[in-house]
Scaffold this motif. Structure first.
Motif, PDB file in Angstrom:
ATOM      1  N   MET A   1       0.924  -1.364  -0.085  1.00 20.25           N
ATOM      2  CA  MET A   1       0.092   0.135   0.089  1.00 20.25           C
ATOM      3  C   MET A   1       0.788   1.189   0.030  1.00 20.25           C
ATOM      4  SD  MET A   1      -3.240   0.935  -0.056  1.00 20.25           S
ATOM      5  CE  MET A   1      -3.943  -0.789   0.099  1.00 20.25           C
ATOM      6  N   PRO A   2       0.679   2.263  -0.913  1.00 21.78           N
ATOM      7  CA  PRO A   2       1.638   3.374  -0.875  1.00 21.78           C
ATOM      8  C   PRO A   2       1.452   4.135   0.134  1.00 21.78           C
ATOM      9  CG  PRO A   2       0.140   3.172  -3.165  1.00 21.78           C
ATOM     10  CD  PRO A   2      -0.257   2.165  -1.925  1.00 21.78           C
ATOM     11  N   ALA A   3       2.449   4.820   0.760  1.00 25.03           N
ATOM     12  CA  ALA A   3       2.512   5.643   1.915  1.00 25.03           C
ATOM     13  C   ALA A   3       1.675   6.779   1.771  1.00 25.03           C
ATOM     14  CB  ALA A   3       3.896   5.995   1.931  1.00 25.03           C
ATOM     15  N   GLY A   4       1.022   6.942   2.981  1.00 22.98           N
ATOM     16  CA  GLY A   4       0.226   8.179   2.835  1.00 22.98           C
ATOM     17  C   GLY A   4      -1.386   7.946   2.409  1.00 22.98           C
ATOM     18  N   SER A   5      -1.454   6.542   2.209  1.00 19.64           N
ATOM     19  CA  SER A   5      -3.041   6.113   2.147  1.00 19.64           C
ATOM     20  C   SER A   5      -4.003   6.116   3.221  1.00 19.64           C
ATOM     21  CB  SER A   5      -2.963   4.484   1.515  1.00 19.64           C
ATOM     22  OG  SER A   5      -1.836   4.480   0.288  1.00 19.64           O
ATOM     23  N   LYS A   7      -7.460   4.779   4.914  1.00 18.94           N
ATOM     24  CA  LYS A   7      -8.666   3.823   4.938  1.00 18.94           C
ATOM     25  C   LYS A   7      -9.867   4.318   5.108  1.00 18.94           C
ATOM     26  CE  LYS A   7     -10.276  -0.835   6.637  1.00 18.94           C
ATOM     27  NZ  LYS A   7     -10.138  -1.765   7.393  1.00 18.94           N
ATOM     28  N   VAL A   8     -11.171   4.378   4.179  1.00 14.82           N
ATOM     29  CA  VAL A   8     -12.365   4.807   4.377  1.00 14.82           C
ATOM     30  C   VAL A   8     -13.366   3.729   4.736  1.00 14.82           C
ATOM     31  CG1 VAL A   8     -14.034   6.203   3.298  1.00 14.82           C
ATOM     32  CG2 VAL A   8     -11.762   6.750   3.146  1.00 14.82           C
ATOM     33  N   THR A   9     -14.127   3.741   5.709  1.00 15.80           N
ATOM     34  CA  THR A   9     -15.099   2.862   5.990  1.00 15.80           C
ATOM     35  C   THR A   9     -16.631   3.443   5.856  1.00 15.80           C
ATOM     36  OG1 THR A   9     -15.158   3.248   8.512  1.00 15.80           O
ATOM     37  CG2 THR A   9     -13.770   1.458   7.544  1.00 15.80           C
ATOM     38  N   TYR A  10     -17.395   2.750   5.250  1.00 14.32           N
ATOM     39  CA  TYR A  10     -18.862   3.322   5.068  1.00 14.32           C
ATOM     40  C   TYR A  10     -20.045   2.214   5.122  1.00 14.32           C
ATOM     41  CZ  TYR A  10     -17.550   1.902   0.341  1.00 14.32           C
ATOM     42  OH  TYR A  10     -17.107   1.163  -0.928  1.00 14.32           O
ATOM     43  N   ALA A  11     -21.025   2.643   4.897  1.00 12.40           N
ATOM     44  CA  ALA A  11     -22.301   1.877   4.886  1.00 12.40           C
ATOM     45  C   ALA A  11     -22.166   1.053   6.372  1.00 12.40           C
ATOM     46  CB  ALA A  11     -22.195   0.517   3.830  1.00 12.40           C
ATOM     47  N   ASN A  12     -21.964   1.902   7.251  1.00 13.87           N
ATOM     48  CA  ASN A  12     -22.278   1.379   8.724  1.00 13.87           C
ATOM     49  C   ASN A  12     -20.990   0.565   8.843  1.00 13.87           C
ATOM     50  OD1 ASN A  12     -24.392   3.074   9.496  1.00 13.87           O
ATOM     51  ND2 ASN A  12     -25.838   1.260   8.853  1.00 13.87           N
ATOM     52  N   GLY A  13     -20.067   0.790   8.430  1.00 15.02           N
ATOM     53  CA  GLY A  13     -18.959   0.004   8.717  1.00 15.02           C
ATOM     54  C   GLY A  13     -18.744  -1.421   7.996  1.00 15.02           C
ATOM     55  N   GLY A  14     -19.714  -1.525   7.292  1.00 24.08           N
ATOM     56  CA  GLY A  14     -19.833  -2.888   6.265  1.00 24.08           C
ATOM     57  C   GLY A  14     -18.913  -3.042   5.275  1.00 24.08           C
ATOM     58  N   MET A  15     -18.485  -1.674   4.853  1.00 22.35           N
ATOM     59  CA  MET A  15     -17.505  -1.611   3.632  1.00 22.35           C
ATOM     60  C   MET A  15     -16.569  -0.918   3.646  1.00 22.35           C
ATOM     61  SD  MET A  15     -20.409  -1.657   0.470  1.00 22.35           S
ATOM     62  CE  MET A  15     -19.182  -1.848  -0.827  1.00 22.35           C
ATOM     63  N   ASP A  51     -15.304   8.041   8.247  1.00 17.91           N
ATOM     64  CA  ASP A  51     -14.718   7.036   9.217  1.00 17.91           C
ATOM     65  C   ASP A  51     -13.149   7.022   8.854  1.00 17.91           C
ATOM     66  OD1 ASP A  51     -14.724   4.159  11.357  1.00 17.91           O
ATOM     67  OD2 ASP A  51     -13.499   5.930  11.417  1.00 17.91           O
ATOM     68  N   LEU A  52     -12.200   7.778   9.105  1.00 22.41           N
ATOM     69  CA  LEU A  52     -11.014   7.634   8.514  1.00 22.41           C
ATOM     70  C   LEU A  52     -10.095   7.093   9.439  1.00 22.41           C
ATOM     71  CD1 LEU A  52     -10.699  10.987   6.835  1.00 22.41           C
ATOM     72  CD2 LEU A  52     -11.562   8.952   5.913  1.00 22.41           C
ATOM     73  N   LYS A  53      -9.583   5.808   8.868  1.00 24.08           N
ATOM     74  CA  LYS A  53      -8.236   5.378   9.628  1.00 24.08           C
ATOM     75  C   LYS A  53      -6.770   5.196   9.110  1.00 24.08           C
ATOM     76  CE  LYS A  53     -11.568   2.379  11.913  1.00 24.08           C
ATOM     77  NZ  LYS A  53     -11.972   0.749  12.324  1.00 24.08           N
ATOM     78  N   THR A  54      -6.110   5.631   9.492  1.00 20.90           N
ATOM     79  CA  THR A  54      -4.797   5.490   8.796  1.00 20.90           C
ATOM     80  C   THR A  54      -3.876   4.495   9.257  1.00 20.90           C
ATOM     81  OG1 THR A  54      -3.602   6.852  10.636  1.00 20.90           O
ATOM     82  CG2 THR A  54      -4.890   7.999   8.904  1.00 20.90           C
ATOM     83  N   SER A  55      -2.918   4.156   8.317  1.00 17.15           N
ATOM     84  CA  SER A  55      -1.883   2.939   8.542  1.00 17.15           C
ATOM     85  C   SER A  55      -0.801   3.515   9.564  1.00 17.15           C
ATOM     86  CB  SER A  55      -1.220   2.635   7.161  1.00 17.15           C
ATOM     87  OG  SER A  55      -0.576   3.692   6.685  1.00 17.15           O
ATOM     88  N   SER A  56      -0.259   2.543  10.211  1.00 24.24           N
ATOM     89  CA  SER A  56       0.857   3.173  11.058  1.00 24.24           C
ATOM     90  C   SER A  56       1.897   3.887  10.600  1.00 24.24           C
ATOM     91  CB  SER A  56       1.110   1.965  12.050  1.00 24.24           C
ATOM     92  OG  SER A  56       1.874   1.034  11.019  1.00 24.24           O
ATOM     93  N   SER A  57       2.207   3.681   9.386  1.00 23.72           N
ATOM     94  CA  SER A  57       3.471   4.391   8.769  1.00 23.72           C
ATOM     95  C   SER A  57       2.969   5.591   8.121  1.00 23.72           C
ATOM     96  CB  SER A  57       3.785   3.172   7.839  1.00 23.72           C
ATOM     97  OG  SER A  57       2.935   3.075   6.583  1.00 23.72           O
ATOM     98  N   SER A  58       1.814   6.041   8.190  1.00 24.39           N
ATOM     99  CA  SER A  58       1.510   7.465   7.620  1.00 24.39           C
ATOM    100  C   SER A  58       0.620   8.190   8.428  1.00 24.39           C
ATOM    101  CB  SER A  58       0.963   7.171   6.061  1.00 24.39           C
ATOM    102  OG  SER A  58      -0.327   6.321   6.225  1.00 24.39           O
ATOM    103  N   LEU A  59       0.674   7.997   9.745  1.00 22.54           N
ATOM    104  CA  LEU A  59      -0.264   8.716  10.619  1.00 22.54           C
ATOM    105  C   LEU A  59      -0.291  10.261  10.557  1.00 22.54           C
ATOM    106  CD1 LEU A  59      -1.914   7.875  13.039  1.00 22.54           C
ATOM    107  CD2 LEU A  59      -0.014   8.539  14.418  1.00 22.54           C
ATOM    108  N   GLY A  60       0.741  11.119  10.345  1.00 23.93           N
ATOM    109  CA  GLY A  60       0.776  12.374   9.998  1.00 23.93           C
ATOM    110  C   GLY A  60      -0.195  12.581   8.828  1.00 23.93           C
ATOM    111  N   HIS A  61       0.152  11.910   7.920  1.00 28.68           N
ATOM    112  CA  HIS A  61      -0.315  12.465   6.457  1.00 28.68           C
ATOM    113  C   HIS A  61      -1.775  11.933   6.463  1.00 28.68           C
ATOM    114  CE1 HIS A  61       0.371  12.663   1.962  1.00 28.68           C
ATOM    115  NE2 HIS A  61      -0.783  13.273   2.463  1.00 28.68           N
ATOM    116  N   GLY A  62      -2.286  11.000   7.236  1.00 30.67           N
ATOM    117  CA  GLY A  62      -3.530  10.670   7.224  1.00 30.67           C
ATOM    118  C   GLY A  62      -4.647  11.479   8.335  1.00 30.67           C
ATOM    119  N   PHE A  63      -3.798  12.078   9.323  1.00 32.15           N
ATOM    120  CA  PHE A  63      -4.507  13.187  10.025  1.00 32.15           C
ATOM    121  C   PHE A  63      -4.806  14.463   9.149  1.00 32.15           C
ATOM    122  CE2 PHE A  63      -5.114  10.673  13.383  1.00 32.15           C
ATOM    123  CZ  PHE A  63      -4.209  10.509  14.484  1.00 32.15           C
ATOM    124  N   LEU A  64      -3.931  14.759   8.400  1.00 32.61           N
ATOM    125  CA  LEU A  64      -4.228  16.086   7.487  1.00 32.61           C
ATOM    126  C   LEU A  64      -5.398  15.744   6.658  1.00 32.61           C
ATOM    127  CD1 LEU A  64      -3.139  18.579   6.645  1.00 32.61           C
ATOM    128  CD2 LEU A  64      -1.596  17.377   4.750  1.00 32.61           C
TER     129      LEU A  64
END
Length: 294
Positions: A1-5, A7-15, A51-64
């Protein structure tokens, strides 16, 4: 997975799906313009929309990215009308012409809090005026004068056994089926008999100072006034106004008013702490009592 990606969850967390940085402009954007016609579909908050969740390797970019998305949603919601906006804008203006026939109800501990407040005339019932306060409580005539905690003329909580053309300005008693003889009752007075000042023109966080004021006592040897929102006008070296009952702070003040024994009418300047662009508060005399300095 590219750095800075992210994760977006939707449909009440089902997808869920991962969004790469290159796809942010297309994927992480408001999908449509929210309006008052779709208030039941609007997200309650930004977190409910995404509901955004970031990978541990790109936490700063994900928060932005999360911050950008939340700002988008908040911007859309801020421009959309809110439920009840029509009702709020339809409230009668604070002017002498539409408030000549108004009443104020007060009460000690034990009186239902819904009946407390200022009543404006809203029409007629049984050939007598009918009044309502901000909580929906009413004063109306049905064989004698009655008061109810809601807009329902089939029931009542307080009463006065009088048949005059106007609500009696006196202490009322609890209806026997609502309380016993020891239950306290509210006191009704004509607004014009006790309201001596009116403030208007303030918008934004300090708008609670708008309204009509009654004399509630003495502060630093001068009268102290309060409106139905709890805002006060008081003397402390000069005449000042605050949006809450706190004489250690103030939002507006009357210039060169140290010698005045009553609050002067006219434009009062905002405290510079609250911003130089704040509109002035306009004070005027009202009612039939009160000698206000000109």
């Amino acid at each position: 997975m590219p750095a800075g990606s992210v994760k977006v969850t939707y449909a009440n967390g089902g997808m869920a799906k991962w969004i790469t940085p290159e796809a942010f402009p297309e994927e992480l954007r408001a999908q449509r313009w929210w309006s008052g016609e779709c208030t039941d579909e609007r997200p309650r908050s930004a977190s409910a929309a995404f509901d955004l969740k970031t990978s541990s390797s790109s936490l700063g970019h994900g928060f932005l990215c999360m911050s950008l998305v939340m700002n988008l949603v908040r911007g859309r919601e801020a421009q959309a009308p809110t439920l009840g906006s029509k009702e709020r804008s339809a409230q009668p203006a604070d002017s002498d012409s539409d408030d000549l026939d108004a009443y104020i109800v007060s009460g000690a501990a034990g009186v239902n809090g819904s009946v407390i407040g200022r009543y404006r005339r809203i029409g007629e019932h049984n050939d007598r005026p009918k009044y309502r306060n901000a909580y929906g409580a009413i004063i109306y005539f049905d064989e004698h004068w009655k008061m109810n905690v809601r807009d329902d003329t089939l029931h009542w909580c307080y009463e006065v056994q009088e048949q005059g053309a106007q609500p009696p300005a006196r202490a009322w008693t609890a209806y026997p089926f609502y309380g016993d003889s020891s239950s306290p009752g509210p006191t009704v007075v004509r607004a014009a008999d006790v309201e001596v000042l009116a403030v208007s023109g303030v918008t934004g966080p300090g708008r609670a100072v708008n309204g009509r004021y009654v004399d509630v006592g003495i502060c630093n040897g001068r009268p102290k006034y309060k409106n139905s929102s709890g805002a006060i006008i008081f003397f402390d070296g000069s005449w000042k106004m605050n949006d809450q009952d706190d004489t250690l702070a103030w939002r507006y003040a009357a210039k060169d008013s140290a010698a005045h024994h009553q609050p002067p009418v006219g434009a009062w300047a905002a405290h510079r702490f609250h911003g130089c662009d704040q509109l002035a508060a306009h004070v005027r005399a009202c009612g039939v009592q009160g000698s206000v300095a000109k």
